[in-house]
Design an enzyme around this catalytic site. Structure first.
Site, PDB file in Angstrom:
ATOM      1  N   HIS A 379      40.805  69.978 -57.092  1.00 33.13           N
ATOM      2  CA  HIS A 379      40.802  70.804 -56.780  1.00 33.13           C
ATOM      3  C   HIS A 379      40.840  71.866 -57.294  1.00 33.13           C
ATOM      4  O   HIS A 379      41.217  72.909 -56.806  1.00 33.13           O
ATOM      5  CB  HIS A 379      41.873  70.418 -55.412  1.00 33.13           C
ATOM      6  N   LYS A 572      47.789  84.783 -50.009  1.00 31.99           N
ATOM      7  CA  LYS A 572      47.416  83.665 -51.199  1.00 31.99           C
ATOM      8  C   LYS A 572      48.510  84.043 -52.011  1.00 31.99           C
ATOM      9  O   LYS A 572      49.238  84.483 -52.330  1.00 31.99           O
ATOM     10  CB  LYS A 572      46.195  83.403 -51.366  1.00 31.99           C
ATOM     11  N   ARG A 573      48.635  82.312 -52.498  1.00 31.96           N
ATOM     12  CA  ARG A 573      49.687  82.173 -53.512  1.00 31.96           C
ATOM     13  C   ARG A 573      48.890  83.143 -54.557  1.00 31.96           C
ATOM     14  O   ARG A 573      47.832  83.829 -54.341  1.00 31.96           O
ATOM     15  CB  ARG A 573      49.202  81.216 -54.756  1.00 31.96           C
ATOM     16  N   LYS A 578      43.445  84.583 -59.194  1.00 30.11           N
ATOM     17  CA  LYS A 578      43.158  85.483 -57.001  1.00 30.11           C
ATOM     18  C   LYS A 578      42.992  87.091 -56.970  1.00 30.11           C
ATOM     19  O   LYS A 578      42.678  87.424 -56.813  1.00 30.11           O
ATOM     20  CB  LYS A 578      43.724  85.083 -56.206  1.00 30.11           C
ATOM     21  N   THR A 683      40.810  78.484 -48.832  1.00 35.26           N
ATOM     22  CA  THR A 683      40.730  77.902 -47.474  1.00 35.26           C
ATOM     23  C   THR A 683      40.999  79.065 -46.011  1.00 35.26           C
ATOM     24  O   THR A 683      40.779  78.665 -44.836  1.00 35.26           O
ATOM     25  CB  THR A 683      40.934  76.191 -47.033  1.00 35.26           C
ATOM     26  N   LYS A 687      39.787  80.485 -42.513  1.00 36.76           N
ATOM     27  CA  LYS A 687      40.486  81.297 -40.925  1.00 36.76           C
ATOM     28  C   LYS A 687      39.996  82.727 -40.231  1.00 36.76           C
ATOM     29  O   LYS A 687      40.167  82.291 -39.403  1.00 36.76           O
ATOM     30  CB  LYS A 687      41.857  81.100 -41.417  1.00 36.76           C
TER      31      LYS A 687
HETATM   32  C1  NBG Z   1      43.226  74.323 -54.331  1.00 41.10           C
HETATM   33  C2  NBG Z   1      42.520  75.463 -54.996  1.00 41.10           C
HETATM   34  C3  NBG Z   1      42.267  76.106 -53.656  1.00 41.10           C
HETATM   35  C4  NBG Z   1      41.034  74.410 -52.192  1.00 41.10           C
HETATM   36  C5  NBG Z   1      42.886  73.910 -52.339  1.00 41.10           C
HETATM   37  C6  NBG Z   1      41.946  73.135 -51.523  1.00 41.10           C
HETATM   38  C7  NBG Z   1      45.176  73.231 -56.457  1.00 41.10           C
HETATM   39  C8  NBG Z   1      45.143  72.674 -57.439  1.00 41.10           C
HETATM   40  N1  NBG Z   1      43.830  73.239 -55.604  1.00 41.10           N
HETATM   41  O1  NBG Z   1      40.683  76.810 -53.981  1.00 41.10           O
HETATM   42  O2  NBG Z   1      42.838  76.379 -55.641  1.00 41.10           O
HETATM   43  O3  NBG Z   1      41.017  75.729 -51.702  1.00 41.10           O
HETATM   44  O4  NBG Z   1      42.555  73.282 -53.276  1.00 41.10           O
HETATM   45  O5  NBG Z   1      41.277  72.146 -51.789  1.00 41.10           O
HETATM   46  O6  NBG Z   1      46.230  73.448 -55.290  1.00 41.10           O
END
Ligand code: NBG
Length: 841
Positions: A379, A572-573, A578, A683, A687
């Site tokens: 991920h 988002k975080r 980002k 993701t 949405k």
């Molecule tokens: C996160 C990514 C996102 C991705 C999500 C789900 C981690 C390690 N990765 O870009 O930063 O959408 O995983 O796949 O949290």
């Protein structure tokens, strides 16, 4: 709290008699069943029936239904005995369950009526529920969307996770910026979980390896804690299938209490193991894309893997004894284990250990079974998030597993030496153990790649980067091991339930609600994108959602926002990659220009409300400074009488699943502006697009595919591409970067102190200089800023054309079909797990 009629409803209504009725599906029966639970499954003092009591009783009435479907599913899977998938994840972001369960069971109307009979509105009761926030961000929410799709697609599958007592921290905003307070979803209890007292497995830590006379090995000694299963029902949409999210809780046994010590008054010593066991599931590891774990984190990971695998094996065993014939070599045709990132990597050596040491298999046989069973999803490519565990820590906590990992590594390296002389000089980076004497570590991603039958990325660009860079040499060894599975989101939670208004319009125009489980049908909206009637219905749904959002914002922040302004959202975080910093610098520039304008010029601008939300990792200083800056800018801008009609800036506190369900339907523009190549997928972008919100974004992660699907004319693109990034970083190092004057002006404006006395020096310094730690603008904010501002100007122009904007919005929804997690999961099922649907008749 007042009820629907404005009266306080605190006592049990007497008109409706309590009657247990697990099969109730008509309003009066449901109301009777709710009252039954309020009376006879009490959790509060008798007779009280406030909104909180009503929530628990309502949830329990629904749970009756779920338990029935759940049992039927369990019995059916047991009878058919299909191959099953076990999804191992350290994180799930379930959010609230009530509305989702009622919606998936299609009991919306009857439940609303039943509650009205009891003096409540369904929404009001739903509001009482706390989010189950057992995750950090996208990775955890993805796992939850996947469960919804697995159930909906009738797949024989299980989710496995940990039952953290405290989920992701609550964020509060004070004068100092973000502060964290513990989350409390289990402070009372969760009505959804069912403890399975018969599902308990011992999990060992520390100890040593004992070598038996026959040469076999056994892990002995150390601490042994118990893993106890708590199951959460996961109902599919419009199907009987209801699967389980099994969350493990750590406990010590009664006999582990040292009564002798206790009687001596040594209370802490006497209960040592109890307290060590309790620590394991106390808090969710708060990192997101940061490697910061120590012993406790490693314990958590092992605890999940060991308990889950013992459970999986015992299910396989039950069959073997029943049939007397099942062979271990059949295990991979009955079991697929998916590792959600590297966090559950220990599943690999643990499965090897269980097969060899507990079940007597030889190495080759155990390896064959293991490597045909496990698959791994990556991920992130962020180096700080690629887990590396200290070898000495691992030897201490998991001595037998380290032996197994060493052996896996030794055999892998030998195979390379025997078969691929050309890779000789790559061995040090391909191997699992990094034996650098300064800091010997185990590289978990390498262990996953070497041991898994399939490795996948989460968006096409990300999977391509994995193959071309991070895992390039492995690709040359196993060209067929690598796949892409572009992420997805569940259209139930993220459209049908969070925006009933828009859903009804879609259903009306498509003349079917089948899109809820067949999201590609949304393309049927394209033909109506210019239709004025649809556009006006579309606009009325949007404005209703915007008004609801405006009320929410006023309630939680005190800032009143204008629902007719452009709602621009980034949630988002908080992370430098980002680039929330780019967003707020853009806002600062806009503010400065508005200030410089004459009143009549301002009137020609497009009024905007910029909302930014997200949590910063507690020790991530720059992320916290960004949160502070957004809040400070908001304070100044929102109270500036010349400008605040045209610009508002809001920091949305405590962003979570429930807040997202409010924000996303009310959004018109959303920002997905990470440095290209750094966001694996994203993701929330899916949405937003699904809800008819336009995206301003870079060619990163799933943005690339969203733009392809919705059409490039419906996407505000800017910024460097992933393949340019290395060159741009190099040019910066070489002193060749020339900043745009707008960028300099925005930074200067912050430095001038307009936004208060907080020292933004260290944050802005990250954008200055060409090299050095925390300097040199690694995330290319300066490089992308001018194209970002140009794209924002295009947004303003586009928004002035109301019809044009509505058309783009409709086309955005129409093009979002690909991003259903049903599509993603169907691909995993077919291309990785090799499992098939097993619908309950
Ligand atoms: C996160 C990514 C996102 C991705 C999500 C789900 C981690 C390690 N990765 O870009 O930063 O959408 O995983 O796949 O949290």
């Amino acid at each position: 709290m007042a009820n629907a009629n404005g009266k306080a409803a605190t006592s049990l209504p007497e008109k409706i008699s309590a009657k247990a009725n697990p099969e109730a599906n008509e309003a009066t029966e449901i109301a009777g069943n709710i009252i039954y639970h309020a009376k006879y499954s009490p959790h509060f003092s008798p007779l009280k029936f406030g909104p909180e009591q009503a929530l628990y009783a309502t949830a329990e009435s629904l749970r009756d239904r779920l338990i029935q479907l759940w049992n039927e599913t369990y019995v059916h899977f047991n009878k058919v005995d299909p191959k099953q998938t076990y999804y191992l994840s350290m994180e799930y972001l379930q959010g609230r369950a009530l509305t989702n369960a009622i919606g998936n069971l299609n009991l919306q109307g009857p439940y609303a009526d039943a509650l009205r009979k009891l003096g409540y509105e369904l929404e009001e009761i739903a509001e009482q529920e706390k989010d189950a926030a057992l995750g950090n961000g996208g990775l955890g929410r993805l796992a939850s969307c996947f469960l919804d799709s697995m159930a909906t697609l009738n797949l024989p599958a299980w989710g496995y996770g940990l039952r953290y007592r405290h989920g992701l921290f609550k964020q509060i905003i004070t004068k100092k910026g973000q502060e964290e307070i513990p989350e409390d979803w289990l402070e009372k209890f969760s009505p959804w979980e069912i403890v399975r007292h018969d599902v308990v497995f011992p999990v060992r830590f520390f100890g040593k390896v004992q070598i038996n006379p026959d040469g076999s090995r056994k892990w002995v000694g150390g601490d042994v804690v118990q893993a106890l299963a708590y199951d959460v029902p996961i109902p599919g949409y419009n199907t009987k299938n209801t699967i389980s999210l099994r969350l493990w809780e750590a406990k010590a046994r009664a006999e582990d209490l040292d009564l002798f010590q206790f009687n001596e008054g040594e209370y802490e010593l006497a209960a040592q193991l109890h307290s060590r066991a309790q620590q394991i599931c106390t808090v969710l590891y708060p990192g997101d894309a940061t490697e910061n774990g120590k012993l406790l984190r490693l314990k958590q990971q092992f605890f999940l893997c060991s308990a889950s695998l013992q459970d999986i094996i015992s299910r396989f065993h039950e069959r073997s004894t029943a049939e007397g014939s099942r062979k271990w070599s059949d295990f991979p045709s009955k079991v697929a284990v998916q590792m959600n990132d590297t966090h559950p990597t220990l599943a690999i050596p643990e499965l090897m250990r269980l097969l060899m040491d507990d079940n007597g298999l030889g190495w080759d046989e155990a390896w064959d079974v293991t490597s045909r069973t496990v698959a791994y999803t990556n991920h992130t490519v962020l180096p700080e998030a690629l887990e590396k565990w200290s070898q000495s820590l691992m030897w201490k906590l998991l001595p037998r597993h380290m032996e197994i990992i060493e052996e896996i590594d030794k055999r892998f390296v030998q195979t390379i030496r025997d078969t691929r002389v050309d890779l000789e000089d790559k061995i040090s980076s391909l191997s699992i153990l990094d034996n650098n004497p300064q800091k010997p570590v185990v590289r978990m991603a390498n262990l996953c790649v070497v041991s898994s039958h399939t490795v996948n990325g989460v968006a096409q660009l990300h999977s391509d980067i994995l193959k071309a860079e991070l895992f390039a040499d492995y690709v040359s060894i196993w060209p067929n091991k690598f796949q892409n599975k572009t992420n997805g989101i569940t259209p139930r939670r993220w459209l049908r339930f969070c925006s009933p208004e828009l859903s009804d319009i879609i259903t009306k125009w498509l003349k079917t609600d089948k899109w809820i489980t067949d999201l590609d049908l949304l393309t049927g909206l394209r033909q109506f994108a210019d239709n004025e009637e649809l556009q006006s219905e579309w606009a009325s749904a949007k404005i209703a959602n915007k008004k609801r959002l405006a009320q929410y914002i006023e309630r939680v922040t005190g800032v009143s926002i204008d629902p007719t302004s452009l709602f621009d959202i980034q949630v988002k975080r908080i992370h430098e990659y980002k680039r929330q910093l780019m967003n707020i610098l853009g806002v600062i520039y806009r503010f400065k220009k508005l200030k410089e304008m004459k009143p009549e010029e301002r009137k020609k601008t497009v009024p905007r409300t910029v909302m930014i939300g997200g949590k910063a990792f507690a020790t991530y200083t720059n992320a916290k400074r960004i949160v502070k800056l957004v809040n400070d800018v908001g304070d100044v801008v929102n109270s500036d009488p010349e400008v605040n009609e045209y610009l508002k800036v809001v920091f949305v506190p405590n962003y979570n699943v429930t807040v997202a369900e409010m924000l996303i339907p009310g959004s018109e523009l959303s920002q997905h502006i990470s440095t290209a190549g750094m966001e694996a997928s994203g993701t929330s972008n899916m949405k937003f697009a699904l809800n008819g919100c336009l995206i301003i974004g870079t060619l990163d992660g799933a943005n690339v595919e969203i733009r392809e699907e919705v059409g490039e004319e419906n996407f505000f693109l800017f910024g460097a591409t992933a393949d340019q990034v290395p060159r741009l970083r190099k040019e910066r190092k070489d002193g060749l970067f020339k900043p745009d004057p707008r960028f300099e002006e925005a930074k200067q404006f912050v430095k001038s102190g307009v936004f208060g006395s907080y020292d933004y020096g260290p944050l802005l310094d990250s954008l200055e200089g060409n090299t050095g730690f925390g300097r040199g603008d690694y995330f290319l904010v300066g490089y992308d800023f001018p194209s970002y501002m140009d794209a924002q100007a295009k947004v303003d122009e586009a928004y002035k054309d109301r019809k044009g904007w509505l058309k783009m919005s409709i086309l955005s929804t129409a093009g979002s079909g690909k991003f259903s997690s049903d599509r993603t999961i169907a691909q995993y099922a077919k291309e990785i797990w090799n499992i098939e649907a097993c619908p309950v008749p």
